[in-house]
Design a protein around this motif. Sequence first.
Motif, mmCIF file in Angstrom:
data_model
loop_
_atom_site.group_PDB
_atom_site.id
_atom_site.type_symbol
_atom_site.label_atom_id
_atom_site.label_comp_id
_atom_site.label_asym_id
_atom_site.label_seq_id
_atom_site.Cartn_x
_atom_site.Cartn_y
_atom_site.Cartn_z
ATOM 1 N N ILE A 564 -11.848 -37.567 -34.313
ATOM 2 C CA ILE A 564 -10.916 -36.500 -34.987
ATOM 3 C C ILE A 564 -12.086 -35.663 -35.266
ATOM 4 O O ILE A 564 -12.743 -36.329 -35.927
ATOM 5 C CB ILE A 564 -10.537 -36.859 -36.162
ATOM 6 N N GLY A 565 -11.921 -34.861 -34.635
ATOM 7 C CA GLY A 565 -12.532 -33.210 -35.585
ATOM 8 C C GLY A 565 -12.335 -32.374 -36.510
ATOM 9 O O GLY A 565 -11.164 -31.798 -35.760
ATOM 10 N N PHE A 566 -12.906 -32.319 -37.070
ATOM 11 C CA PHE A 566 -12.651 -31.231 -38.198
ATOM 12 C C PHE A 566 -13.611 -30.079 -38.043
ATOM 13 O O PHE A 566 -15.110 -29.531 -38.662
ATOM 14 C CB PHE A 566 -12.870 -31.873 -39.393
ATOM 15 N N ASN A 567 -13.329 -28.729 -38.084
ATOM 16 C CA ASN A 567 -13.709 -27.480 -38.401
ATOM 17 C C ASN A 567 -14.764 -27.605 -37.060
ATOM 18 O O ASN A 567 -15.635 -26.495 -36.971
ATOM 19 C CB ASN A 567 -14.872 -27.152 -39.876
ATOM 20 N N ILE A 568 -14.844 -28.654 -36.005
ATOM 21 C CA ILE A 568 -16.086 -27.942 -35.125
ATOM 22 C C ILE A 568 -15.071 -28.238 -32.938
ATOM 23 O O ILE A 568 -14.180 -28.180 -33.099
ATOM 24 C CB ILE A 568 -16.448 -29.404 -34.678
ATOM 25 N N ARG A 569 -15.958 -27.895 -32.731
ATOM 26 C CA ARG A 569 -15.226 -27.419 -30.788
ATOM 27 C C ARG A 569 -16.472 -29.042 -30.142
ATOM 28 O O ARG A 569 -17.255 -28.807 -30.148
ATOM 29 C CB ARG A 569 -15.498 -26.789 -29.815
ATOM 30 N N PRO A 570 -15.609 -29.581 -28.606
ATOM 31 C CA PRO A 570 -16.299 -29.786 -27.776
ATOM 32 C C PRO A 570 -16.835 -29.098 -27.334
ATOM 33 O O PRO A 570 -15.854 -28.243 -26.702
ATOM 34 C CB PRO A 570 -15.313 -31.442 -27.417
ATOM 35 N N GLN A 571 -17.676 -29.249 -25.849
ATOM 36 C CA GLN A 571 -18.305 -28.960 -25.260
ATOM 37 C C GLN A 571 -17.692 -28.637 -23.937
ATOM 38 O O GLN A 571 -16.493 -30.162 -23.204
ATOM 39 C CB GLN A 571 -19.978 -28.853 -24.835
ATOM 40 N N PRO A 572 -16.984 -28.011 -22.808
ATOM 41 C CA PRO A 572 -15.912 -28.013 -22.093
ATOM 42 C C PRO A 572 -16.272 -29.859 -21.260
ATOM 43 O O PRO A 572 -15.295 -30.475 -21.166
ATOM 44 C CB PRO A 572 -16.682 -26.477 -20.562
ATOM 45 N N ASN A 573 -17.517 -29.967 -20.713
ATOM 46 C CA ASN A 573 -17.641 -31.029 -19.778
ATOM 47 C C ASN A 573 -17.589 -32.703 -21.222
ATOM 48 O O ASN A 573 -16.639 -33.514 -20.196
ATOM 49 C CB ASN A 573 -20.024 -30.892 -19.907
ATOM 50 N N VAL A 574 -18.240 -32.310 -21.955
ATOM 51 C CA VAL A 574 -17.338 -33.273 -22.582
ATOM 52 C C VAL A 574 -15.414 -33.480 -23.072
ATOM 53 O O VAL A 574 -14.723 -34.795 -23.069
ATOM 54 C CB VAL A 574 -17.313 -33.139 -24.257
ATOM 55 N N ILE A 575 -14.993 -32.470 -23.265
ATOM 56 C CA ILE A 575 -13.045 -32.215 -22.317
ATOM 57 C C ILE A 575 -12.719 -32.935 -21.369
ATOM 58 O O ILE A 575 -12.285 -33.634 -21.737
ATOM 59 C CB ILE A 575 -13.035 -30.982 -23.054
ATOM 60 N N GLU A 576 -13.197 -32.889 -20.105
ATOM 61 C CA GLU A 576 -13.328 -32.819 -19.146
ATOM 62 C C GLU A 576 -13.130 -34.585 -18.836
ATOM 63 O O GLU A 576 -12.787 -35.048 -18.470
ATOM 64 C CB GLU A 576 -14.240 -32.220 -17.980
ATOM 65 N N MET A 577 -14.604 -35.179 -20.118
ATOM 66 C CA MET A 577 -15.202 -36.170 -19.385
ATOM 67 C C MET A 577 -13.655 -37.050 -20.291
ATOM 68 O O MET A 577 -13.013 -38.538 -20.223
ATOM 69 C CB MET A 577 -16.049 -36.733 -20.161
ATOM 70 N N ALA A 578 -13.640 -36.672 -21.632
ATOM 71 C CA ALA A 578 -12.109 -37.154 -22.517
ATOM 72 C C ALA A 578 -10.894 -37.065 -21.386
ATOM 73 O O ALA A 578 -9.880 -38.471 -21.679
ATOM 74 C CB ALA A 578 -11.646 -36.282 -23.371
ATOM 75 N N GLU A 579 -10.756 -35.965 -21.004
ATOM 76 C CA GLU A 579 -9.421 -36.550 -20.101
ATOM 77 C C GLU A 579 -9.687 -37.352 -18.690
ATOM 78 O O GLU A 579 -8.425 -37.970 -19.215
ATOM 79 C CB GLU A 579 -9.043 -34.675 -19.524
ATOM 80 N N GLU A 580 -10.780 -37.246 -18.539
ATOM 81 C CA GLU A 580 -10.502 -38.390 -16.961
ATOM 82 C C GLU A 580 -10.868 -39.700 -17.927
ATOM 83 O O GLU A 580 -10.388 -40.451 -17.122
ATOM 84 C CB GLU A 580 -12.123 -38.215 -16.590
ATOM 85 N N SER A 581 -11.171 -39.773 -18.804
ATOM 86 C CA SER A 581 -11.260 -41.262 -19.311
ATOM 87 C C SER A 581 -9.655 -41.748 -20.297
ATOM 88 O O SER A 581 -9.976 -42.681 -21.198
ATOM 89 C CB SER A 581 -12.648 -41.535 -20.845
ATOM 90 N N LYS A 582 -9.271 -41.006 -20.586
ATOM 91 C CA LYS A 582 -8.006 -40.976 -21.574
ATOM 92 C C LYS A 582 -7.659 -40.652 -22.817
ATOM 93 O O LYS A 582 -7.364 -42.332 -23.466
ATOM 94 C CB LYS A 582 -7.344 -41.562 -21.226
ATOM 95 N N VAL A 583 -8.925 -40.354 -23.277
ATOM 96 C CA VAL A 583 -9.365 -40.502 -24.669
ATOM 97 C C VAL A 583 -9.012 -39.000 -25.146
ATOM 98 O O VAL A 583 -8.595 -37.467 -25.190
ATOM 99 C CB VAL A 583 -10.785 -40.028 -25.217
ATOM 100 N N ASP A 584 -8.014 -39.487 -26.482
ATOM 101 C CA ASP A 584 -6.928 -38.511 -27.387
ATOM 102 C C ASP A 584 -8.230 -37.904 -28.233
ATOM 103 O O ASP A 584 -8.300 -38.624 -29.299
ATOM 104 C CB ASP A 584 -6.323 -39.256 -27.835
ATOM 105 N N ILE A 585 -8.615 -36.438 -28.513
ATOM 106 C CA ILE A 585 -9.229 -35.851 -29.755
ATOM 107 C C ILE A 585 -8.188 -34.901 -29.949
ATOM 108 O O ILE A 585 -7.589 -34.082 -29.477
ATOM 109 C CB ILE A 585 -10.588 -34.873 -28.171
#
Length: 707
Positions: A564-585
């Motif tokens: 759960i992210g509140f008033n923040i943004r993840p970096q593009p590489n983190v988003i890519e890693m989350a998509e590969e790992s099937k982690v819900d952000i």
Amino acid sequence: MTKKRVHELAKELDTNSKELIAKLKEIGIEVTNHMSTMSDGEVTKAMRMLAPKKEVKPVVEKKPKEEAPKKETVEPQKIEKKVERPALAHKGQKPLPKIDLSRNELKKYVKKRTEEEEIVEEIPIVIVPENMMVNEFASKIGKSTVDVIKTLMGFGIFANINQTIDFDMASKVADKFEILLEKEQEQNIEELLYTEDEMSENEDKEEPRSPIVVVMGHVDHGKTSLLDAMRLSNVAVGEHGGITQHIGASEIEHQGKKITFLDTPGHEAFTAMRLRGAKVTDIAILVVAADDGVMPQTIEAIDHAKVAGIPIIVAINKIDKPEANIERVKQELTNYGIVSEEWGGDNICVPVSAKGKIGISELLDTILLVAEMQQLKTRGLGPAKGTVIEAKLDKNKGVIATLLVEKGILNLGDAIFAGIASGNARVMINHLGKRIKSAGPSTPVEIMGLSEVPEAGETFYVTKDERKARELSEKAKLKGREKKLYNAHANISLDSLFSQIQSGEVKKLNLIIKADVQGSVEAVRQSLEKLSNEEVIVSVVRGATGAITESDVMLACASNAIIIGFNIRPQPNVIEMAEESKVDIKLYRIIYEAIEEIGAAMRGMLAKKYKEKVLGHAEVRSIFKASSVGSIAGCFVIDGSIHKSNDVRLVRDGVIVYEGKIESLKRFKEDAKEVKTGFECGILLEKFNDIKENDVIEAFTMEEVKE
């Protein structure tokens, strides 16, 4: 006599298939399941040895038959009699009720039921794996890929021949073709390698083993120096800048008992091993500097150790420094659920000094005490099994792997299987660099002789010969490719939460909360934990300030959590890693939106209509002040594209500082509708002038999600 299947023979012998398979094995006939076909000779042998012998009744002098009554004198209703028919044993059929029929009606009924039985037996049963490609599935059920794809389209799935489908979807397709599917049962590797007698014989011989300890903590708090003091060696001098560069394993002896230490380069590596199912360690030592206190990596270490579910011993290091404050460290640790025994908690805190050699003996005594309370035991004999701690490819020596033996004994020359790697232990070296011939439980050893570099955390097994090891590694490679194609890691998500709660898969909802300020973290944590109910408990695994990092994604992976992210943004590489790992952000700007959405997901009322799509990022390289309009950002588009009609947000160090619209987009002095990757542009934001260099402008749009 003709060839028969096991279930047909079972019907003739008036028994069930499981009992028959056991009896057949006793008389030397090997079959695998109820659909196995037996040869003529095997059927004859089985009938001869298993068919019930008829009883020889004693000869009784026959009495003269009484004269039967005349047919016309018997009333028709007396001929009718109650006939009980036993329940059919076929899979899927309901037991028959007791019936009361005349003889003619009974004949018709029996004929009808016999026809139904024949139809049931004609339905083919196909055994398939859990996941398979469309063309492979079509081949297994004997249908064309075109027919299978058409059937999938009927279920709303538009697939090509190389797309992977799961067993549930395959079953729906097979039903359309009147074919029954059975899931292929994955065989335990130990069952493949050893007989039941060998396994039971060795498992009975359990004996105490030495504890395996992992050392964790913030960088420069003295983890390796503390290990030096305990090992009476000087590892830190050989490290670059005094920082540990690789996973090391060592063994020491204290009061006649051995302790195995793992020194990790970071908590991510520790979690990466856990992701592969490697629960290697028994105890975690959390090193905290008395003059520095709790730091970000200290908090990460606590989170990772708690997820691993192992006891934590706190080593408060550098107590000989003038600015050391032990009580302050204990106070800070209570904020993260680590309470010392002196304060009524469960964690033992030991003050030490690695350089002054103070408290080292007390720390080792504490480790042995905690280990004794855990009553650690394992199989001390038989073939070895354990975990790959690390592995690398040396251009001169080939593949070098550090193994930790967990069960049995690893001998020089043993054939080894470890995931995609196979080979034998040609050379074995202990933690002191000496060659050895065998290694028992809880012993780290470095070996050479594997064909490929195995992954850290992979389980290794000793096989009977190298051929068997090679065969298993080939199967592992094939399975790995299938997993990669299917991306089989099934992490929890808000969309599937309610269905997983209903099916009983989820009893605890783990969350990782990241926000721009600590106050928001605590507010979100308290609000979400109140959503716990009888069916599912909401637990916050980590709550911290700052942007979402790769460490957060890895922890979410290991603990099956939602970020759960509140008033923040993840970096593009983190988003890519989350998509590969099937982690819900999930990202929010308002607290009650997060509470409402997660609460709705738990109740099964989540109505998700829109999804955010990121279109591009532009980095602010310079600022131009214009008195008439305000601050203009001189930007360089680093990926995607920026369109004038896009919604945008300004992100500074991972934190959102503005969200709104673009008032003006220019290329040089001309207005532009769109600027693509690799080009410069000027951006003026609506009613916002607080722009700084290195800020990132993120363009996005909201797309409607099709149900």
